[in-house]
Design an enzyme around this catalytic site. Structure first.
Site, PDB file in Angstrom:
ATOM      1  N   SER A 288      32.057  46.196 -78.003  1.00  7.21           N
ATOM      2  CA  SER A 288      31.051  47.125 -78.511  1.00  7.21           C
ATOM      3  C   SER A 288      31.336  47.358 -79.993  1.00  7.21           C
ATOM      4  O   SER A 288      32.448  47.074 -80.467  1.00  7.21           O
ATOM      5  CB  SER A 288      31.135  48.456 -77.757  1.00  7.21           C
ATOM      6  OG  SER A 288      30.401  49.475 -78.404  1.00  7.21           O
TER       7      SER A 288
ATOM      8  N   TYR B 184      35.572  55.932 -74.415  1.00 10.28           N
ATOM      9  CA  TYR B 184      34.827  54.677 -74.452  1.00 10.28           C
ATOM     10  C   TYR B 184      35.281  53.834 -75.635  1.00 10.28           C
ATOM     11  O   TYR B 184      35.514  52.620 -75.499  1.00 10.28           O
ATOM     12  CB  TYR B 184      33.328  54.975 -74.541  1.00 10.28           C
ATOM     13  CG  TYR B 184      32.443  53.742 -74.509  1.00 10.28           C
ATOM     14  CD1 TYR B 184      32.072  53.184 -73.298  1.00 10.28           C
ATOM     15  CD2 TYR B 184      31.984  53.158 -75.679  1.00 10.28           C
ATOM     16  CE1 TYR B 184      31.259  52.057 -73.250  1.00 10.28           C
ATOM     17  CE2 TYR B 184      31.174  52.037 -75.652  1.00 10.28           C
ATOM     18  CZ  TYR B 184      30.813  51.483 -74.434  1.00 10.28           C
ATOM     19  OH  TYR B 184      30.017  50.368 -74.389  1.00 10.28           O
TER      20      TYR B 184
END
Length: 254
Positions: free
Chosen positions: A145, A158
């Site tokens: 990501s 995250y």
């Protein structure tokens, strides 16, 4: 020969019954790969497999196991290899998001995020890579990501998990490259996916993404397929340990 040809190759994509993972699996199927979809719900993943077979005409199978349970992963993938053979391609896509201010983040949610986003890639890769190494060929693509590099409020776990995915990719490459198994990472920017529905439907956040991204828009999941195809094909046989950002330029600017 076409170095991008993946016709007939067997690909397992985790977390592919819907969303980004399903789009990645569909992209591989449309390029001639034999695809194994994965999900937690047998009914959902079987339905997704039937739909993808009808759409693409490709050979599509389904498998169900808990990616956060190491013994379950080992057992399921041993059975998968016995039934289908050793995958040529593994895409570690299974992911989870939880949002809360750092000081209020529940430890149980921390454990869930790290287990789903990071530990699962280790468990699944560890179960498949020995057979890839013995054969002397394999492609593993981990899904990272922009949060592998950047942080944002309310998603510290995250970001930690995706930073871990990027470094796990390098560590795996260091160990596996000698066996002609290439391990790389694709790190998407902000894409219109099921996980991000609440974000792109929020006018303020939508404006922030468009202003923060040099391309001035969200990505569409189909725009990840070219990079995935490259990393799953012979065109990338001397590329390993890399993290490719597909983010409209977001990580290139301040």
């Amino acid at each position: 020969m076409n170095p991008f040809d993946i016709s007939g190759r067997l690909a397992l994509v985790t977390g592919s019954s819907r969303g980004l993972g399903h789009a990645l699996a569909r992209g591989l199927a449309e390029q001639g790969a034999r695809v194994i979809l994965h999900g937690r719900s047998p009914q959902t993943v079987e339905q997704a497999a039937r739909a993808l077979r009808d759409e693409s005409g490709a050979e599509v199978s389904a498998v169900t196991f808990d990616v956060t349970d190491a013994p379950a992963v080992k057992e399921a993938l041993a059975a998968l290899i016995e039934t289908h053979g050793v995958p040529d391609i593994l895409v570690n896509n299974a992911g989870l998001q939880r949002r809360a201010p750092f000081t209020e983040f529940d430890p149980a949610d921390w454990d869930a995020v790290l287990a789903t986003n990071l530990s699962s890639a280790f468990y699944v890769s560890r179960a498949i890579s020995p057979a890839m190494s013995e054969r002397g060929a394999g492609k593993i693509v981990n899904i990272g990501s922009v949060q592998s590099m950047l942080a944002r409020q309310t998603i510290a776990p995250y970001s930690a998990s995706k930073g871990g995915v990027a470094m796990l990719t390098k560590g795996m490459a260091a160990d596996l490259a000698r066996f002609n198994v290439q391990v790389n990472c694709i790190s998407p920017g902000y894409f219109r996916t099921d996980m991000n529905t609440a974000l792109w439907q929020d006018d303020d956040f939508n404006a922030w993404v468009e202003n923060r991204t040099p391309a001035q828009r969200w990505g569409e999941v189909e725009e990840l397929i070219g990079t995935l195809l490259y990393l799953c094909s012979g065109a990338s046989d001397f590329v390993s340990g890399q993290n490719i950002f597909v983010d409209g330029g977001m990580t290139s600017v301040v």
